[in-house]
Design a protein around this motif. Structure first.
Motif, PDB file in Angstrom:
ATOM      1  N   SER A 101     -48.417 -55.658 -84.389  1.00  0.00           N
ATOM      2  CA  SER A 101     -49.749 -55.212 -84.695  1.00  0.00           C
ATOM      3  C   SER A 101     -49.818 -54.362 -85.951  1.00  0.00           C
ATOM      4  O   SER A 101     -49.420 -54.778 -87.016  1.00  0.00           O
ATOM      5  CB  SER A 101     -50.270 -54.461 -83.487  1.00  0.00           C
ATOM      6  OG  SER A 101     -51.639 -54.447 -83.474  1.00  0.00           O
ATOM      7  N   ALA A 102     -50.330 -53.123 -85.810  1.00  0.00           N
ATOM      8  CA  ALA A 102     -50.458 -52.264 -86.994  1.00  0.00           C
ATOM      9  C   ALA A 102     -49.117 -52.021 -87.658  1.00  0.00           C
ATOM     10  O   ALA A 102     -49.045 -51.815 -88.874  1.00  0.00           O
ATOM     11  CB  ALA A 102     -51.099 -50.934 -86.614  1.00  0.00           C
ATOM     12  N   ALA A 103     -48.031 -52.043 -86.877  1.00  0.00           N
ATOM     13  CA  ALA A 103     -46.699 -51.853 -87.467  1.00  0.00           C
ATOM     14  C   ALA A 103     -46.312 -53.048 -88.336  1.00  0.00           C
ATOM     15  O   ALA A 103     -45.620 -52.891 -89.351  1.00  0.00           O
ATOM     16  CB  ALA A 103     -45.652 -51.628 -86.374  1.00  0.00           C
ATOM     17  N   VAL A 107     -39.566 -48.913 -88.144  1.00  0.00           N
ATOM     18  CA  VAL A 107     -40.679 -49.202 -87.222  1.00  0.00           C
ATOM     19  C   VAL A 107     -40.251 -50.265 -86.209  1.00  0.00           C
ATOM     20  O   VAL A 107     -41.067 -51.036 -85.714  1.00  0.00           O
ATOM     21  CB  VAL A 107     -41.958 -49.637 -87.977  1.00  0.00           C
ATOM     22  CG1 VAL A 107     -42.549 -48.479 -88.758  1.00  0.00           C
ATOM     23  CG2 VAL A 107     -41.696 -50.821 -88.906  1.00  0.00           C
ATOM     24  N   ARG A 108     -38.970 -50.272 -85.871  1.00  0.00           N
ATOM     25  CA  ARG A 108     -38.455 -51.315 -84.979  1.00  0.00           C
ATOM     26  C   ARG A 108     -38.976 -51.174 -83.557  1.00  0.00           C
ATOM     27  O   ARG A 108     -39.043 -52.173 -82.828  1.00  0.00           O
ATOM     28  CB  ARG A 108     -36.922 -51.311 -85.001  1.00  0.00           C
ATOM     29  CG  ARG A 108     -36.341 -51.801 -86.309  1.00  0.00           C
ATOM     30  CD  ARG A 108     -34.829 -51.733 -86.332  1.00  0.00           C
ATOM     31  NE  ARG A 108     -34.328 -50.363 -86.323  1.00  0.00           N
ATOM     32  CZ  ARG A 108     -33.041 -50.046 -86.435  1.00  0.00           C
ATOM     33  NH1 ARG A 108     -32.135 -51.008 -86.570  1.00  0.00           N
ATOM     34  NH2 ARG A 108     -32.652 -48.773 -86.438  1.00  0.00           N
ATOM     35  N   ASP A 109     -39.318 -49.973 -83.155  1.00  0.00           N
ATOM     36  CA  ASP A 109     -39.849 -49.753 -81.805  1.00  0.00           C
ATOM     37  C   ASP A 109     -41.355 -49.555 -81.810  1.00  0.00           C
ATOM     38  O   ASP A 109     -41.937 -49.199 -80.796  1.00  0.00           O
ATOM     39  CB  ASP A 109     -39.198 -48.521 -81.179  1.00  0.00           C
ATOM     40  CG  ASP A 109     -37.989 -48.887 -80.339  1.00  0.00           C
ATOM     41  OD1 ASP A 109     -37.916 -50.033 -79.867  1.00  0.00           O
ATOM     42  OD2 ASP A 109     -37.108 -48.021 -80.166  1.00  0.00           O
ATOM     43  N   ASN A 110     -41.994 -49.761 -82.943  1.00  0.00           N
ATOM     44  CA  ASN A 110     -43.402 -49.425 -83.097  1.00  0.00           C
ATOM     45  C   ASN A 110     -44.268 -50.633 -82.735  1.00  0.00           C
ATOM     46  O   ASN A 110     -44.232 -51.654 -83.411  1.00  0.00           O
ATOM     47  CB  ASN A 110     -43.657 -48.994 -84.549  1.00  0.00           C
ATOM     48  CG  ASN A 110     -45.028 -48.393 -84.747  1.00  0.00           C
ATOM     49  OD1 ASN A 110     -46.020 -48.873 -84.218  1.00  0.00           O
ATOM     50  ND2 ASN A 110     -45.089 -47.331 -85.538  1.00  0.00           N
ATOM     51  N   SER A 111     -45.057 -50.481 -81.673  1.00  0.00           N
ATOM     52  CA  SER A 111     -45.875 -51.603 -81.218  1.00  0.00           C
ATOM     53  C   SER A 111     -47.313 -51.524 -81.712  1.00  0.00           C
ATOM     54  O   SER A 111     -48.174 -52.252 -81.242  1.00  0.00           O
ATOM     55  CB  SER A 111     -45.865 -51.675 -79.691  1.00  0.00           C
ATOM     56  OG  SER A 111     -46.414 -50.495 -79.135  1.00  0.00           O
TER      57      SER A 111
END
Length: 465
Positions: free
Chosen positions: A373-375, A311-315
């Motif tokens: 956030s949710a990540a 989830v490294r790119d998950n905002s």
């Protein structure tokens, strides 16, 4: 909080911003919560009379400042004229929502009454809808939490289209990060214009139509990304650097690009029967069912020894989607709570959704400073319930949840009203999720087989017990 922008941007463009439809579509909300972190809870908007609080529909958490679409191929609402009375009514409703519900009782040090007295005359005198919406954006931006925001009907429509997988752009089909050398291509859409032109992942765009990519004054407010975007069928000339090879000029013909391709959940089987699940965003209506489908297909080909979740790119995105994906690995339980001035909501994981082959296997979650956030809630929750090992660098520390309020004109307020706490009451706002294994590396510069964080995750799972 905005770390130095290694921007992940979709090099896809929107064609005309301004054509429109309907009343009240909603744009993908930033996530946020009451104590100033980006985890957003926002209901999918429905046509409503004047103002509709949405504190009970789907939760959404996303980091603020998503890349704004410049021109969308999907029609978005035109900015209809508003009477003075309509402008003042919306202004008053927005001001009161902040007064009564904002996560910080001191309004981040603002004199909220003085803000009203200052801006109300400007709202009354606004000559155009654009001027009115600009004033409304300014009012909410003054809260300074990097999450709360006011959205015009056009922005609402574009984000709703993105969440439902219907947003399209005119562009070349790549993702790009801005680095010192130019625009580093981190993803190429298979079969898209860039792919057909021979552009590869980790190529660097050093110039667009002969103008240096990083020239701060050459491209206008949308930068080089905006120059790469454009009307399908038109072309753009890119100067490409690949390793130590000489620079190459490549002409690329733009086409229609679906934003959904960049948000698709994917899975791979790595050496040693380790699964790699990549979740680019939780702001996709069916990301949970996508995850279930790809994981089911993975396990149909044989069991896995462990799972790496990237989830490294998950905002961020919808909180309920995030919880549903945790539920694939763990049956029920709590990952903490979202707490604000007026409420406390336990973040409970649904029961009865687990996938048998994923229970009690070693799990590593990869995070970065762009995990927000949710990540971040996902990574923290996987550690709490599944004893997942966290690898990478500390996440963004943006875990406020936003509530959405829809207005008659199709605009929307996203307001930080609660903040995420771990089960022991600890806030991660401002500090982020701290990894168990710190690997400081610009992971996106590396080919998969050399990615230091991924290799560390593999070593953890493959380590003899």
């Amino acid at each position: 909080m905005r770390h130095r922008h290694i921007l992940l941007m979709l090099l896809a463009a929107i064609i005309m911003s301004g054509c429109t439809f309907g009343q009240n579509p909603a744009e993908p909300a930033l996530t946020g919560a009451r104590p100033a972190a980006p985890a957003t809870r926002i209901p999918l908007p429905s046509p409503l009379p004047s103002v509709t609080p949405a504190p009970t529909a789907s939760d959404l958490a996303r980091t603020p400042t998503p890349v704004p679409p410049i021109a969308t191929i999907v029609p978005t609402p035109t900015l209809a004229p508003l009477s003075r009375e309509q402008r003042l009514q919306i202004f008053q409703q927005v001001w009161e929502k902040v007064r009564d519900n904002y996560v910080y009782p001191d309004y981040n040090g603002l004199d909220w009454q003085a803000i009203r007295e200052e801006l109300q005359p400007k709202v009354a005198a606004a000559a155009t809808p654009e001027e009115f919406y600009s004033i409304m954006r300014e009012m909410i931006a003054r809260l300074g939490d990097d999450h709360s925001r006011f959205e015009s009907p056009q922005e609402v429509a574009a984000q709703l289209a993105e969440a439902s997988g219907q947003l399209q752009y005119g562009g070349i089909g790549v993702s790009v990060r801005t680095i010192d050398e130019g625009g580093l291509i981190t993803r190429v859409v298979p079969g898209g214009p860039a792919d057909q032109a021979g552009i590869l992942t980790r190529d660097i765009i050093v110039a667009v139509n002969g103008i240096p990519f990083n020239d701060p004054n050459a491209f206008g407010p949308d930068g080089a990304i905006g120059a790469v975007r454009g009307i399908p069928g038109t072309s753009v000339r890119l100067t490409i650097k690949r390793g130590n090879e000489p620079l190459r000029e490549i002409e690329v013909v733009r086409a229609v690009i679906d934003i959904a391709v960049f948000n698709r959940v994917t899975v791979e089987r790595l050496a040693g029967d380790v699964g790699l699940l990549t979740i680019p965003s939780f702001y996709v209506d069916n990301a949970d069912s996508q995850a279930r489908d790809v994981l089911t297909n993975l396990l149909a080909a044989g069991p896995v020894r462990g799972m790496i979740i990237d989830v490294r790119d998950n905002s961020g995105g919808y909180i309920h989607i995030m919880r549903n994906i945790i539920a694939l690995y763990h049956d029920g339980g709590s990952i903490g709570a979202s707490v604000g001035r007026n409420e406390r909501e336990e973040q409970r994981i649904p029961r009865g959704k687990t996938i048998a082959g994923l229970i009690d296997i070693p799990i590593v979650v990869l995070i970065s400073e762009e995990t927000a956030s949710a990540a971040e809630m996902f990574a923290a929750g996987m550690r709490v319930l599944c004893q997942a090992t966290i690898v990478g660098v500390p996440s963004a520390g943006n875990t406020e949840n936003l509530y959405g309020y829809n207005f008659d004109d199709g605009s929307r307020l996203l307001l930080a009203e609660v903040a995420y706490q771990l089960p022991d009451g600890t806030l991660i706002e401002g500090t982020g999720v701290v990894p168990d294994v710190l690997i400081e590396a610009e992971w996106w510069r590396f080919p998969r087989e050399q990615d230091p964080q991924l290799q560390a995750a593999l070593a953890i799972i493959q380590k003899p017990s």
